[in-house]
Design an enzyme around this catalytic site. Structure first.
Site, mmCIF file in Angstrom:
data_model
loop_
_atom_site.group_PDB
_atom_site.id
_atom_site.type_symbol
_atom_site.label_atom_id
_atom_site.label_comp_id
_atom_site.label_asym_id
_atom_site.label_seq_id
_atom_site.Cartn_x
_atom_site.Cartn_y
_atom_site.Cartn_z
ATOM 1 N N ASP A 248 19.410 -2.282 61.478
ATOM 2 C CA ASP A 248 20.287 -2.433 62.639
ATOM 3 C C ASP A 248 21.555 -1.631 62.391
ATOM 4 O O ASP A 248 21.794 -1.150 61.281
ATOM 5 C CB ASP A 248 20.621 -3.908 62.892
ATOM 6 C CG ASP A 248 20.890 -4.650 61.595
ATOM 7 O OD1 ASP A 248 21.566 -4.066 60.704
ATOM 8 O OD2 ASP A 248 20.450 -5.802 61.454
ATOM 9 N N ASP B 178 25.726 -1.404 62.692
ATOM 10 C CA ASP B 178 26.987 -2.124 62.860
ATOM 11 C C ASP B 178 28.120 -1.125 63.024
ATOM 12 O O ASP B 178 28.141 -0.076 62.377
ATOM 13 C CB ASP B 178 27.269 -2.996 61.632
ATOM 14 C CG ASP B 178 26.222 -4.091 61.466
ATOM 15 O OD1 ASP B 178 25.710 -4.571 62.489
ATOM 16 O OD2 ASP B 178 25.904 -4.452 60.322
ATOM 17 N N ASP C 79 31.252 -6.518 50.428
ATOM 18 C CA ASP C 79 30.728 -7.030 49.154
ATOM 19 C C ASP C 79 30.491 -5.952 48.088
ATOM 20 O O ASP C 79 31.067 -6.003 47.010
ATOM 21 C CB ASP C 79 29.472 -7.888 49.374
ATOM 22 C CG ASP C 79 28.439 -7.257 50.303
ATOM 23 O OD1 ASP C 79 28.632 -6.100 50.720
ATOM 24 O OD2 ASP C 79 27.440 -7.932 50.603
HETATM 25 P P1 ATP Z 1 20.597 -5.099 55.873
HETATM 26 O O1 ATP Z 1 19.920 -3.804 55.704
HETATM 27 O O2 ATP Z 1 19.880 -6.202 55.221
HETATM 28 O O3 ATP Z 1 21.025 -5.420 57.274
HETATM 29 P P2 ATP Z 1 23.439 -4.880 55.445
HETATM 30 O O4 ATP Z 1 24.200 -4.284 54.306
HETATM 31 O O5 ATP Z 1 23.589 -4.226 56.774
HETATM 32 O O6 ATP Z 1 21.929 -4.966 54.989
HETATM 33 P P3 ATP Z 1 24.347 -7.246 56.758
HETATM 34 O O7 ATP Z 1 24.119 -8.664 56.372
HETATM 35 O O8 ATP Z 1 23.772 -6.731 58.015
HETATM 36 O O9 ATP Z 1 23.859 -6.389 55.514
HETATM 37 O O10 ATP Z 1 25.920 -7.034 56.748
HETATM 38 C C1 ATP Z 1 26.536 -5.853 57.217
HETATM 39 C C2 ATP Z 1 27.723 -5.484 56.310
HETATM 40 O O11 ATP Z 1 28.704 -6.525 56.338
HETATM 41 C C3 ATP Z 1 27.368 -5.320 54.837
HETATM 42 O O12 ATP Z 1 26.905 -4.029 54.555
HETATM 43 C C4 ATP Z 1 28.689 -5.618 54.164
HETATM 44 O O13 ATP Z 1 29.551 -4.513 54.201
HETATM 45 C C5 ATP Z 1 29.288 -6.710 55.050
HETATM 46 N N1 ATP Z 1 28.934 -8.060 54.573
HETATM 47 C C6 ATP Z 1 27.884 -8.816 54.976
HETATM 48 N N2 ATP Z 1 27.861 -10.010 54.366
HETATM 49 C C7 ATP Z 1 28.919 -10.019 53.529
HETATM 50 C C8 ATP Z 1 29.457 -10.975 52.607
HETATM 51 N N3 ATP Z 1 28.856 -12.157 52.408
HETATM 52 N N4 ATP Z 1 30.583 -10.651 51.942
HETATM 53 C C9 ATP Z 1 31.188 -9.446 52.138
HETATM 54 N N5 ATP Z 1 30.736 -8.512 52.976
HETATM 55 C C10 ATP Z 1 29.619 -8.780 53.665
HETATM 56 MG MG MG Z 2 22.743 -4.887 58.654
#
Ligand code: ATP
Ligand code: MG
Length: 414
Positions: free
Chosen positions: A37, A39, A114
């Site tokens: 997805d 963001d 994170d």
């Molecule tokens: P995925 O491919 O699984 O979606 P993602 O990195 O995009 O991985 P998401 O859960 O969609 O993970 O979160 C989007 C972004 O928000 C992360 O890349 C990170 O920068 C931030 N983020 C998400 N959860 C946390 C957390 N618990 N603490 C700090 N930052 C977070």
């Molecule tokens: Mg994501």
């Protein structure tokens, strides 16, 4: 690259705001993977974002974000977040953040994410990547590195520990352990804090861990870091060679189904993860209870309810698990009309797949002995029987039932 995401970036830019792609999508695009997805992070407030998009909706949880919808795709737009003036005011004694909802600048937004690889920003203003935390270097060296001090960041939000495992498994990266501040040590010290995470959020995180198509890698990492046992404390039984092989094979099948874009249900996943304990307890109960059927129902409910204390498994999935487990006792009983009834059972397919998995694993263990007292050979012929029975015509089915050996007589004990 998502058309919707580009539209959002250009609309925000043209309205005079800063706007960046951020997080997993930038990371995955740079690695040549397909992002799940997209963001977007911006300095526009949620109201300002919403004003720009007819298809935008403010979603309010702890922190308001805007969902902009393009057909089936949803772009999540988040306003930059900053640190609290006094973070301790909003934290528990353990250091867990209760509120995290102060707007900030782009740079502040980067530092509160994170891992460095998740804090890369892409802008269409000059088509560049903004990297405050060293994420590009870590992408190159395939490293999961925490932003800030791992122990502090894990205490703020213990779910970050599961995220570290998830990204390491998904991307085949190593978890940083070369500095004085090692993520690995911090994992050891803080994993017990997962107890403080709400059981609903843990369910979501467990699904993300095991239903992303890389569950086998996640499992191996959790074992390697001694975390599997802590995530599923009930799973003593899973330590045996037989059951760790069972879980491994179950996860392998799940990964394969996801690769082939076949549906997977959390019920099957949890039925696999909990089976070591369920079957072990069923055998224990059978020492003083005659009916295997009652024993498995008792054991299944016990185990599921214990797990439910810290990982909420929604009711519909729990009921499906009970059915799948009970079918392991029903499938051998085929006489009379029973085979037809079982075939009509609404969970037949899942129960049959589960039987195949049990049989598949038992072939690697000569002296296996399941809850019905079956060894690998009996399980194999039972699986084959059901495979053939489904494929047969009505007449063929009748014949198969006729040819069934009589009800096996229990050996008389002397
Ligand atoms: P995925 O491919 O699984 O979606 P993602 O990195 O995009 O991985 P998401 O859960 O969609 O993970 O979160 C989007 C972004 O928000 C992360 O890349 C990170 O920068 C931030 N983020 C998400 N959860 C946390 C957390 N618990 N603490 C700090 N930052 C977070
Ligand atoms: Mg994501």
């Amino acid at each position: 690259m998502s058309k919707g995401a580009l539209k959002v970036l250009y609309t925000l830019k043209d309205a005079g705001y800063e706007a960046y792609l951020v997080g997993g999508c930038v990371r995955d695009l740079l690695l040549g993977l397909h992002p799940k997805d997209f963001d977007v992070a911006t300095n526009a407030t949620p109201e300002q974002v919403k004003a720009l998009f007819k298809n935008g909706r403010i979603i309010g949880r702890r922190f308001q974000i805007v969902h902009v919808r393009f057909g089936r795709e949803i772009i999540e737009v988040t306003t930059f977040r900053g640190p609290h003036e006094d973070a301790t005011e909003h934290a528990t004694d353990e250091g867990m953040l209760l509120r995290d909802n102060v707007y900030g600048t782009l740079e502040q937004d980067a530092w509160r994410r994170d891992f460095t690889i998740n804090a890369l920003y892409y802008t269409v203003k000059d088509f560049s990547i903004v990297d405050y935390t060293g994420g590009i270097n870590d992408l190159k060296s395939r490293t999961i590195r925490m932003i800030g001090e791992p122990s502090v960041r894990f205490k703020e939000d213990p779910v970050r520990m599961l995220r570290a495992i998830r990204f390491a498994a998904k991307l085949n990266f190593h978890i940083q352990h070369d500095d004085e501040v090692s993520i690995k040590n911090a994992l050891d010290e803080n994993f017990h804090l997962l107890d403080a995470v709400s059981s609903a959020r843990l369910f979501d995180e467990v699904l993300k861990l095991f239903m992303g198509g890389y569950a086998t890698a996640v499992y191996e990492l959790l074992l390697k870091e001694n975390m599997y046992q802590q995530l599923f404390p009930f799973s003593k039984a899973a330590q045996s060679e037989f059951y760790s092989e069972f879980v491994r094979q179950g996860l392998k099948n799940t990964d394969l189904r996801i690769q082939q874009e076949k549906p997977v249900t959390p019920a099957f996943l949890f039925a696999v993860l909990l089976w070591p304990e369920v079957e072990t307890r069923t055998k224990q109960i059978l020492q003083h209870e005659k009916s295997v059927f009652q024993a498995i129902n008792l054991a299944g409910h016990e185990v599921a309810e214990e797990v439910n204390q810290h990982i909420t498994i929604p009711k519909r999935f729990r009921y499906m698990m009970y059915d799948m487990w009970a079918l392991q006792v029903r499938l051998p009983n085929r006489g009379g009309k029973r085979a037809y009834k079982t075939l009509d059972h609404k969970r037949f397919r899942a129960g049959y797949d589960f039987l195949l998995l049990r049989s598949q694993v038992s072939q690697k263990f000569e002296n296996s002995n399941d809850l019905n007292g079956f060894n690998n050979e009996v399980l194999a012929s039972l699986s084959t029987w059901w495979t053939n029975f489904q494929a047969e015509s009505d007449a063929g089915k009748k014949l198969m039932l006729k040819e069934l050996p009589g009800k096996p007589k229990h050996k008389k004990r002397k």
